[in-house]
Enzyme design. Structure first.
Site, short mmCIF file in Angstrom:
data_model
loop_
_atom_site.label_atom_id
_atom_site.label_comp_id
_atom_site.label_asym_id
_atom_site.label_seq_id
_atom_site.Cartn_x
_atom_site.Cartn_y
_atom_site.Cartn_z
N GLY A 35 0.85 -1.27 0.09
CA GLY A 35 -0.17 0.18 0.05
C GLY A 35 0.88 1.44 0.05
N GLU A 51 -0.40 0.48 -6.17
CA GLU A 51 0.57 0.03 -5.03
C GLU A 51 0.91 -1.13 -4.97
OE1 GLU A 51 2.70 1.85 -3.19
OE2 GLU A 51 1.93 4.19 -3.78
N GLU A 55 4.65 -2.86 -5.50
CA GLU A 55 5.35 -3.60 -4.62
C GLU A 55 5.44 -4.99 -4.60
OE1 GLU A 55 3.77 -1.79 -0.65
OE2 GLU A 55 4.12 0.26 -1.22
N GLU A 109 11.15 -8.06 -0.44
CA GLU A 109 10.74 -9.67 -0.33
C GLU A 109 9.35 -9.55 -0.55
OE1 GLU A 109 12.20 -12.73 2.24
OE2 GLU A 109 13.71 -11.16 3.10
#
Length: 160
Positions: A35, A51, A55, A109
């Site tokens: 987020g 987002e 990500e 990760e």
């Protein structure tokens, strides 16, 4: 006239068909849900889905609003100089649609983890608190205001 300045952000708690939840390891907060800040011209859901993808590499769909939070604490950004405005955050439960897990310039990760193990990974108190609300979601949307510094403290909490 001076307009108030707030950061609007959204968090996405993405679940796969097995009930596992997606978490990302960030450089500043450690493990968390994907987020971030909503950009100018974006609506909240568009910004959240962007987002999540940026990500994690995951394409998701928004299922339900689960929480609204205000971080009203006054503190400095990681650079130690820049004041951080009040943050208003919207948390959503999301469904996995497609995509392969991949880290980004914001994450080191990306993993799927079972719901019964996910809290073991989350160390930031505000992130832990918000994730607990997701895991206990019963259809009622929670509103909370809190501060994170000098320590995490919930100032106000109710269902809306």
């Amino acid at each position: 006239m001076t307009w108030p300045t707030h950061i609007v952000a959204a968090g996405g708690y993405v679940f796969d068909k097995k009930g596992n939840i997606l978490i990302v390891k960030t450089y500043n907060r450690g493990w968390d849900c994907p987020g971030g800040q909503i950009e100018i011209g974006e609506n909240i859901e568009e910004g959240l889905l962007r987002e999540i993808y940026e990500e994690s590499g995951v394409i998701a769909s928004v299922k339900s609003l689960v929480g609204i939070y205000s971080n009203v604490g006054q503190y400095l950004y990681y650079d130690g100089v820049t004041p951080v405005p009040t943050k208003v955050m919207f948390d959503f439960i999301c469904d996995y649609v497609s995509g392969e897990l991949k880290a980004s310039n914001e994450t080191s990760e990306v993993i799927w983890i079972s719901k019964d193990k996910v809290l073991e990974y989350i160390k930031a108190p505000a992130s832990f608190f918000r994730l607990q609300n997701v895991l206990n979601f019963n259809g009622q949307i929670k509103y909370c205001s809190y501060i994170t510094k000098p320590e995490f403290k919930v100032l106000y909490s109710r269902f809306v």
